[in-house]
Design a protein around this motif. Structure first.
Motif, short mmCIF file in Angstrom:
data_model
loop_
_atom_site.label_atom_id
_atom_site.label_comp_id
_atom_site.label_asym_id
_atom_site.label_seq_id
_atom_site.Cartn_x
_atom_site.Cartn_y
_atom_site.Cartn_z
N ILE A 131 0.82 -1.22 0.00
CA ILE A 131 0.00 0.00 0.00
C ILE A 131 0.86 1.27 0.00
O ILE A 131 0.65 2.15 -0.85
CB ILE A 131 -0.99 0.00 1.19
N HIS A 189 6.00 15.80 1.96
CA HIS A 189 5.67 16.03 3.36
C HIS A 189 5.70 14.71 4.15
O HIS A 189 5.36 13.65 3.63
CB HIS A 189 4.27 16.63 3.47
N GLY A 190 6.09 14.83 5.41
CA GLY A 190 5.99 13.69 6.33
C GLY A 190 6.91 12.55 5.94
O GLY A 190 6.47 11.40 5.85
N GLY A 218 6.97 9.07 7.52
CA GLY A 218 5.80 8.21 7.39
C GLY A 218 5.99 7.11 6.37
O GLY A 218 6.94 7.15 5.56
N GLY A 235 5.25 8.70 2.83
CA GLY A 235 6.16 9.82 2.58
C GLY A 235 7.60 9.37 2.41
O GLY A 235 8.30 9.83 1.50
N THR A 278 9.76 17.12 4.48
CA THR A 278 9.36 17.82 5.70
C THR A 278 9.06 16.83 6.82
O THR A 278 8.71 15.67 6.58
CB THR A 278 8.11 18.71 5.52
N ASP A 321 12.20 16.17 15.18
CA ASP A 321 12.26 14.97 14.32
C ASP A 321 13.30 15.06 13.20
O ASP A 321 13.51 14.06 12.49
CB ASP A 321 10.88 14.69 13.71
N ASN A 349 -1.69 21.79 5.15
CA ASN A 349 -0.52 22.32 4.44
C ASN A 349 -0.85 23.08 3.15
O ASN A 349 0.07 23.56 2.49
CB ASN A 349 0.44 21.18 4.10
N LEU A 390 -5.45 10.87 -4.61
CA LEU A 390 -5.01 9.49 -4.84
C LEU A 390 -5.78 8.52 -3.97
O LEU A 390 -5.76 8.63 -2.74
CB LEU A 390 -3.52 9.37 -4.50
N ARG A 402 6.02 4.60 14.95
CA ARG A 402 7.18 4.85 14.09
C ARG A 402 7.79 3.50 13.75
O ARG A 402 8.04 2.69 14.64
CB ARG A 402 8.22 5.72 14.81
N1 NAP Z 1 -5.12 7.59 -0.37
C1 NAP Z 1 -4.55 6.40 -0.30
O1 NAP Z 1 -4.66 5.56 -1.19
C2 NAP Z 1 -3.69 6.11 0.87
C3 NAP Z 1 -2.70 5.12 0.82
C4 NAP Z 1 -1.90 4.92 1.93
C5 NAP Z 1 -2.12 5.68 3.09
N2 NAP Z 1 -3.13 6.59 3.10
C6 NAP Z 1 -3.39 7.40 4.31
O2 NAP Z 1 -2.30 8.30 4.41
C7 NAP Z 1 -2.04 8.57 5.77
C8 NAP Z 1 -0.58 8.27 6.06
O3 NAP Z 1 -0.31 6.91 5.83
P1 NAP Z 1 1.11 6.32 6.22
O4 NAP Z 1 1.04 4.85 6.05
O5 NAP Z 1 2.19 7.07 5.54
O6 NAP Z 1 1.10 6.68 7.79
P2 NAP Z 1 2.27 6.92 8.81
O7 NAP Z 1 3.36 5.93 8.58
O8 NAP Z 1 1.63 7.02 10.15
O9 NAP Z 1 2.87 8.34 8.41
C9 NAP Z 1 2.19 9.54 8.48
C10 NAP Z 1 3.25 10.62 8.47
O10 NAP Z 1 2.64 11.87 8.18
C11 NAP Z 1 3.19 12.82 9.06
N3 NAP Z 1 2.32 13.98 9.20
C12 NAP Z 1 1.16 14.05 9.86
N4 NAP Z 1 0.64 15.28 9.73
C13 NAP Z 1 1.50 15.99 8.98
C14 NAP Z 1 1.54 17.32 8.53
N5 NAP Z 1 0.58 18.20 8.83
N6 NAP Z 1 2.57 17.72 7.76
C15 NAP Z 1 3.56 16.86 7.47
N7 NAP Z 1 3.60 15.59 7.87
C16 NAP Z 1 2.58 15.17 8.64
C17 NAP Z 1 3.38 12.07 10.35
O11 NAP Z 1 4.24 12.75 11.20
P3 NAP Z 1 4.08 12.60 12.80
O12 NAP Z 1 4.59 11.23 13.14
O13 NAP Z 1 4.91 13.72 13.34
O14 NAP Z 1 2.62 12.74 13.11
C18 NAP Z 1 3.95 10.76 9.83
O15 NAP Z 1 5.33 10.86 9.62
C19 NAP Z 1 -3.03 7.69 6.57
O16 NAP Z 1 -4.15 8.49 6.88
C20 NAP Z 1 -3.41 6.62 5.59
O17 NAP Z 1 -4.66 6.06 5.86
C21 NAP Z 1 -3.91 6.83 2.03
#
Ligand code: NAP
Length: 325
Positions: free
Chosen positions: A129, A152-153, A156, A159, A176, A182, A225, A266, A317
């Protein structure tokens, strides 16, 4: 086979069960994978919880789309030479009931991708994913070689992979993190430059690195953002957003319009099939070449799936995996 499953949505400790289920048999066009690891993503947790409008799609769900293992059977007419191959799996529980949180998982043949020797089973289980979402976010609007991306992020799941894929493809990446504390957590290989969003002037810092504006922005928090993104966009920048904090964000419409910004949203479940297949090929190649690292946090046994879901829900993390064998 041992498997975890839920028959209704709700809190992890109330709905997730682990027990014996019948072993699945692959139909024509499918393969069966004896799973080693099941990778958990925030989307799996949201589907189980029933958040963001997700409904119970089948009477019973074995969660998780990502994983890795070894093919142990193919459907009638399939290629028997695939039996014994190490593979990584994506999309197992996308429009399908039974995902990877099980000793055996059946998927369409093309969703089980051969794992080269250079890629560990753990890394393979983390590619699906986040990797496919990151790949489309970076490449859906064409090659990025020689361009500058704001990602960004970068700590994550998505990211981090977006940044690494973009650098692998020859882009300059400005990553970022939310807080300056961090900055030191980001491995050197992830981004060319880092900016903390809690600094006095993050837009100024990004503009100093990209005086003409950035070419693409990979966005995890659209509602938070979007003003910053507009400040650092050049004319025609693509903002590729895969998540938002607020469901109905307010946007600076005229400034975005005068910048001719393109907003790409996306939804990975429904990317074009060929885009997913290309992502799978590129992710495998980049990982094989050593261009992708993914920190794994906890590896828990299947029986601890509730704890694993809680960790993902609380933004662990490092990726959280279940060990199947
Ligand atoms: N649309 C899609 O198809 C799709 C696919 C995959 C994931 N997603 C969604 O995307 C989100 C992230 O998924 P993930 O697997 O990458 O999660 P993750 O591993 O928890 O990473 C999220 C990252 O985003 C950072 N973040 C949060 N708010 C932010 C902001 N305002 N500016 C910059 N960075 C920020 C977090 O930082 P901190 O740790 O400091 O909070 C963390 O590093 C989830 O909500 C997930 O459900 C959507």
């Amino acid at each position: 086979m041992r498997a975890s499953f839920y028959d209704r949505q709700g809190p992890a400790e109330e709905v997730l069960e682990t027990g014996e289920l019948p072993a699945p048999t692959p139909a024509p066009g499918e393969v069966r994978v004896r799973m080693k690891f099941s990778g958990i993503n925030p989307g799996d947790v949201k589907k189980r919880a029933g958040s963001e409008g997700s409904l119970m799609p089948f009477p019973r769900v074995i969660p998780h789309s990502d994983g890795s293992g070894v093919i142990d059977a193919v459907g009638v007419g399939g290629d028997p030479s695939r039996i014994g191959h190490r593979v990584w799996v994506y999309g197992a529980q996308s429009y399908r009931a039974f995902g990877t949180a099980a000793e055996l998982c059946v998927v369409p043949d093309q969703l089980a991708v051969d794992l080269p020797d250079e890629i560990s089973d753990e890394l393979g289980a983390c590619l699906g994913i986040p990797g496919i979402t990151a790949h489309r976010a970076v490449f859906a609007d064409g090659p990025v070689t020689g361009t500058t991306l704001l990602v960004h992020g970068v700590l994550g799941g998505v990211g981090s992979l977006a940044a690494q894929l973009a650098r692998w493809a020859g882009a300059t990446v400005i990553g970022t993190v939310r807080t300056s504390a961090d900055l030191a957590e980001v491995p050197d290989t992830i981004a060319d430059h880092l900016v903390a969003l809690d600094s006095d002037n993050p837009a100024g810092e990004i503009r100093a690195l990209a005086p003409n504006g950035v070419d693409r922005i990979i966005e995890v928090a659209f509602s938070e953002n979007i003003d910053l993104d507009n400040q650092v966009a050049r004319n025609g920048t693509v903002i590729a957003a895969y998540a938002t904090r607020v469901e109905r964000p307010s946007v600076p419409f005229w400034p975005l319009l005068f910048n001719n910004v393109i907003i790409r949203l996306l939804g990975s479940d429904d990317f074009p099939v060929e885009a997913k297949a290309q992502a799978a090929r590129d992710l495998t190649k980049a990982a094989e070449e050593g261009a992708i690292t993914i920190p794994v946090g906890q590896i828990l046994p299947l029986e601890e799936i509730v704890e694993a879901h809680e960790q993902v829900a609380h933004g662990a993390r490092g990726r959280v995996l279940l060990r199947l064998s």
